[in-house]
Design a protein around this motif. Structure first.
Motif, PDB file in Angstrom:
ATOM      1  N   SER A  89      -3.491   3.017  12.702  1.00  0.00           N
ATOM      2  CA  SER A  89      -3.219   4.414  12.405  1.00  0.00           C
ATOM      3  C   SER A  89      -2.043   4.518  11.440  1.00  0.00           C
ATOM      4  O   SER A  89      -1.037   3.828  11.602  1.00  0.00           O
ATOM      5  N   GLY A  90      -2.205   5.346  10.418  1.00  0.00           N
ATOM      6  CA  GLY A  90      -1.160   5.511   9.408  1.00  0.00           C
ATOM      7  C   GLY A  90      -1.455   4.748   8.131  1.00  0.00           C
ATOM      8  O   GLY A  90      -0.837   5.017   7.092  1.00  0.00           O
ATOM      9  N   ASP A  91      -2.382   3.774   8.188  1.00  0.00           N
ATOM     10  CA  ASP A  91      -2.761   3.059   6.965  1.00  0.00           C
ATOM     11  C   ASP A  91      -3.541   3.983   6.034  1.00  0.00           C
ATOM     12  O   ASP A  91      -4.227   4.910   6.487  1.00  0.00           O
ATOM     13  N   ALA A 121       1.556   9.548   2.462  1.00  0.00           N
ATOM     14  CA  ALA A 121       0.208   8.967   2.305  1.00  0.00           C
ATOM     15  C   ALA A 121      -0.773  10.045   1.851  1.00  0.00           C
ATOM     16  O   ALA A 121      -1.591   9.827   0.950  1.00  0.00           O
ATOM     17  N   LYS A 122      -0.660  11.221   2.453  1.00  0.00           N
ATOM     18  CA  LYS A 122      -1.558  12.320   2.056  1.00  0.00           C
ATOM     19  C   LYS A 122      -1.267  12.759   0.626  1.00  0.00           C
ATOM     20  O   LYS A 122      -2.180  13.067  -0.138  1.00  0.00           O
ATOM     21  N   SER A 228       5.799   0.147  -2.842  1.00  0.00           N
ATOM     22  CA  SER A 228       5.511   1.557  -2.549  1.00  0.00           C
ATOM     23  C   SER A 228       4.005   1.746  -2.410  1.00  0.00           C
ATOM     24  O   SER A 228       3.207   0.933  -2.904  1.00  0.00           O
ATOM     25  N   LEU A 229       3.603   2.825  -1.736  1.00  0.00           N
ATOM     26  CA  LEU A 229       2.187   3.130  -1.538  1.00  0.00           C
ATOM     27  C   LEU A 229       1.503   3.363  -2.880  1.00  0.00           C
ATOM     28  O   LEU A 229       2.094   3.898  -3.814  1.00  0.00           O
ATOM     29  N   SER A 230       0.223   3.000  -2.925  1.00  0.00           N
ATOM     30  CA  SER A 230      -0.585   3.210  -4.122  1.00  0.00           C
ATOM     31  C   SER A 230      -1.936   3.757  -3.701  1.00  0.00           C
ATOM     32  O   SER A 230      -2.442   3.416  -2.622  1.00  0.00           O
ATOM     33  N   ALA A 231      -2.524   4.605  -4.539  1.00  0.00           N
ATOM     34  CA  ALA A 231      -3.833   5.186  -4.201  1.00  0.00           C
ATOM     35  C   ALA A 231      -4.704   5.252  -5.446  1.00  0.00           C
ATOM     36  O   ALA A 231      -4.198   5.318  -6.583  1.00  0.00           O
TER      37      ALA A 231
END
Ligand code: MF3
Ligand code: CO
Ligand code: CO
Length: 255
Positions: A89-91, A121-122, A228-231
């Protein structure tokens, strides 16, 4: 060297390949839950593509890639190799599907939020989607690719996020990656001019932190240098006489 302009018959085959790729993402969605491993996701997709669609998973053995899909989690940017990692959860995860049907490729990817996602994340998931949509909606004959890259880059950077430069969208058809390169950054009025019958992907990779990336020792997985997060989201698009057609939407689905 040359950009292939697809014939009506080839476009029909691209529509079929694109729809099949979209159907794999739809099929796998309910499985993307805490506890599942990325290699289980790969296995389910592989079996669906081969047995239900009678199609070919394009990544498998592509330049030595060992699996049938790419799964890129959190700070992984792209080309993540499915393995024993279990989602929690959270990934956030990008699943990238490319199928070959009747010799033609369909390529699409999307983000999934696993369980309860953080605000960040969102946010990066939304901004990367908007970058892709802004780029797609500009597609029509006469537009320069640099116009599109510029608009994508401006949206990312005006939201204090960054665009990965080392990987880009691409022409697609009989080949997985063909000309032109579709950069997700650039300057208006530069690059090739779009013509009806071109097919290519738009697939911006957007980072919460800096744009720089590094390659893991597995020689495939790309991660953000600053962790850092990537999308990323991806569609395969056709240039039509009046604009664009997204080939990797499901029937009735809109951007
Ligand atoms: N599907 C990716 C793209 O959008 C390419 C994956 S290549 C692989 O272009 F070998 F990593 F599968
Ligand atoms: Co692609
Ligand atoms: Co892809």
């Amino acid at each position: 060297m040359a950009i292939h302009i697809k014939t009506a018959e080839e476009i029909e085959k691209m529509r079929t390949a694109g729809r099949l790729a979209a159907e794999v993402l739809e099929m796998i969605a309910p499985h993307v839950k805490p506890g599942i491993t990325t290699e289980e996701l790969d296995r389910i997709c592989h079996d669906y593509i081969v047995n239900e669609q009678a199609a070919i998973p394009a990544p498998l053995n592509y330049h030595g890639f060992p699996k049938s899909i790419c799964t890129s989690v959190n700070h992984q940017v792209c080309h993540g190799i499915p393995g024993k990692r279990a989602l929690k959860s959270g990934d956030i995860i990008n699943i990238d599907i490319t199928v070959i049907k009747d010799e033609f490729h369909g390529d699409t990817s999307r983000m999934f939020l696993v369980g309860e996602a953080s605000v960040m994340a969102k946010r990066i998931t939304r901004i990367s989607y908007e970058c892709m949509r802004i780029g797609i909606e500009m597609v029509k004959p006469g537009v320069h690719l640099g116009d599109i890259g510029y608009a994508i880059q401006r949206h990312a950077e005006s939201n204090n996020t960054s665009i990965v430069r080392e990987y880009c969208g691409h022409g697609i058809g009989r080949a997985f990656h063909e000309e032109p390169q579709v950069l997700h950054y650039g300057r208006p009025g530069t690059g090739i001019v779009l013509e009806a019958g071109m097919t290519f992907t738009i697939e911006p990779m957007v980072n919460v932190g800096k744009r720089h990336v590094k390659l893991l020792p597995d020689q495939w997985t790309v991660i953000t240098k600053d962790r850092s997060l990537s999308a990323q989201w991806e569609h395969t698009v056709l240039v039509t006489p009046t604009g664009f057609e997204v080939l990797t939407l499901l029937p009735g689905q809109t951007l």
